[in-house]
Design a protein around this motif. Structure first.
Motif, short mmCIF file in Angstrom:
data_model
loop_
_atom_site.label_atom_id
_atom_site.label_comp_id
_atom_site.label_asym_id
_atom_site.label_seq_id
_atom_site.Cartn_x
_atom_site.Cartn_y
_atom_site.Cartn_z
N THR A 54 0.83 -1.20 0.00
CA THR A 54 0.00 0.00 0.00
C THR A 54 0.87 1.25 0.00
OG1 THR A 54 -1.83 -1.09 1.14
CG2 THR A 54 -1.75 1.30 1.27
N LYS A 78 -9.34 5.84 -11.34
CA LYS A 78 -8.96 4.57 -11.95
C LYS A 78 -7.68 4.03 -11.34
CE LYS A 78 -9.46 4.04 -16.37
NZ LYS A 78 -9.26 4.15 -17.84
N PHE A 81 -8.35 2.63 -7.87
CA PHE A 81 -9.07 1.36 -7.97
C PHE A 81 -8.12 0.25 -8.39
CE2 PHE A 81 -11.46 -1.70 -10.58
CZ PHE A 81 -12.38 -2.14 -9.63
N TYR A 82 -7.32 0.49 -9.42
CA TYR A 82 -6.34 -0.49 -9.86
C TYR A 82 -5.33 -0.80 -8.76
CZ TYR A 82 -7.81 -0.04 -14.78
OH TYR A 82 -8.52 -0.05 -15.95
N LEU A 84 -5.62 -0.58 -5.44
CA LEU A 84 -6.17 -1.40 -4.35
C LEU A 84 -6.25 -2.87 -4.75
CD1 LEU A 84 -9.01 0.91 -2.96
CD2 LEU A 84 -6.87 0.30 -1.83
N GLY A 85 -6.67 -3.11 -5.98
CA GLY A 85 -6.73 -4.49 -6.47
C GLY A 85 -5.36 -5.12 -6.55
N ALA A 86 -4.37 -4.36 -7.04
CA ALA A 86 -3.02 -4.88 -7.16
C ALA A 86 -2.40 -5.15 -5.80
CB ALA A 86 -2.15 -3.88 -7.94
N SER A 88 -3.97 -5.86 -2.94
CA SER A 88 -4.62 -7.03 -2.33
C SER A 88 -4.09 -8.32 -2.95
CB SER A 88 -6.14 -6.94 -2.52
OG SER A 88 -6.66 -5.76 -1.93
N TYR A 89 -3.96 -8.33 -4.25
CA TYR A 89 -3.44 -9.51 -4.94
C TYR A 89 -1.99 -9.79 -4.53
CZ TYR A 89 -1.91 -12.50 -8.80
OH TYR A 89 -1.39 -13.53 -9.54
N THR A 131 2.70 -4.18 -8.87
CA THR A 131 1.89 -3.08 -8.34
C THR A 131 2.28 -1.75 -8.98
OG1 THR A 131 3.42 -2.85 -6.46
CG2 THR A 131 1.45 -4.21 -6.13
#
Length: 257
Positions: A54, A78, A81-82, A84-86, A88-89, A131
């Motif tokens: 993060t 955008k 959003f991208y 946060l997804g990256a 978490s993954y 990320t």
């Protein structure tokens, strides 16, 4: 008076204190030191990796190239959003070796060595690059400004944006991959030689090694690619090439690590 490190060079916006380049090393150091699979459980490692990614993703977002041509609010939305997804993954993938070790009994010493000590470092480096690339992915779509030798903007190039993102992701992978690979190798030999006879002494050695490697690799990763990257005429879009006689162009890149 505003110092240059507190202001984004492209947008002239004030960068939050924690995400300015001088704060990168002091914040990443304790985060890096905490990612020790020997001392924490899988769910703790996943959370700590989430915090680590993060921060590095936020740093990339706030210090990224500000010349991409798109509606600013939509672009930032955008990217968040991208990102946060990256993050978490990446946190889930980074904890996989520890989850695997906790679930399965590893009888082979070679397998234990690979999963426990060799795999986490390149995996973290790969996820750090991932990320960085994801949060800056709008530059693939919208492009960045390219300039001639005199600093005059000649167009917006997606290919230049792609080159800048790839170089930044590669430097991030080298920085964190090396930082997390060398300390376990060094402490392994310290354990074998019995220089550090107590867990506290070994932890101190590990902290000193991480500090040295991270501090040393930071300028190395910064020097891998110049702040203002160059791209050849043949690598640009035809509409940009046709508008000028220049043979080499420059594309502004973000402050990095």
């Amino acid at each position: 008076m505003r110092f240059s490190s507190s202001v984004h060079p492209d947008t002239d916006k004030i960068i939050p204190v924690l995400f300015r380049p001088p704060a990168f090393l002091p914040i990443c150091l304790p985060l890096s030191s905490s990612l020790n699979p020997k001392l924490i459980f899988a769910y703790n490692l996943s959370f700590l990796q989430f915090v680590f990614h993060t921060y590095t993703t936020g740093f990339t977002l706030l210090n990224g190239n500000g010349t991409a041509k798109a509606e600013e609010y939509l672009l930032q939305e955008k990217q968040i959003f991208y990102g946060l997804g990256a993050v978490s993954y990446a946190a889930c993938i980074g904890a996989l070796p520890l989850v695997f070790m906790n679930r399965y009994t590893l009888k082979s010493s070679l397998t234990q060595l690979v999963i426990r000590k060799l795999l986490p470092a390149p995996l973290l480096g790969l996820m750090s690059a991932f990320t960085a690339a994801v949060v800056r992915s709008p530059e693939f779509e919208n492009g960045i400004e390219v300039m001639d030798r005199n600093g005059k903007v000649v167009g917006v190039s997606q290919k230049a944006g792609e080159k800048a993102v790839k170089e930044t992701a590669l430097s991030r992978a080298v920085l964190f991959g090396t930082t997390f690979f060398l300390p376990p190798v060094f402490t392994h030999f310290v354990e074998r030689a019995k220089f550090a006879k107590t867990p506290r002494a070994l932890a101190l050695v590990r902290m000193l090694v991480i500090t040295s490697v991270l501090a040393g690799m930071l300028p190395v990763s910064l020097s891998m690619f110049p702040q203002c990257g160059e791209i050849k005429r043949a690598d640009l879009e035809p509409e940009i090439v046709s508008s000028t006689e220049e043979t080499e162009f420059r594309g502004d890149k973000p402050q990095k690590p």
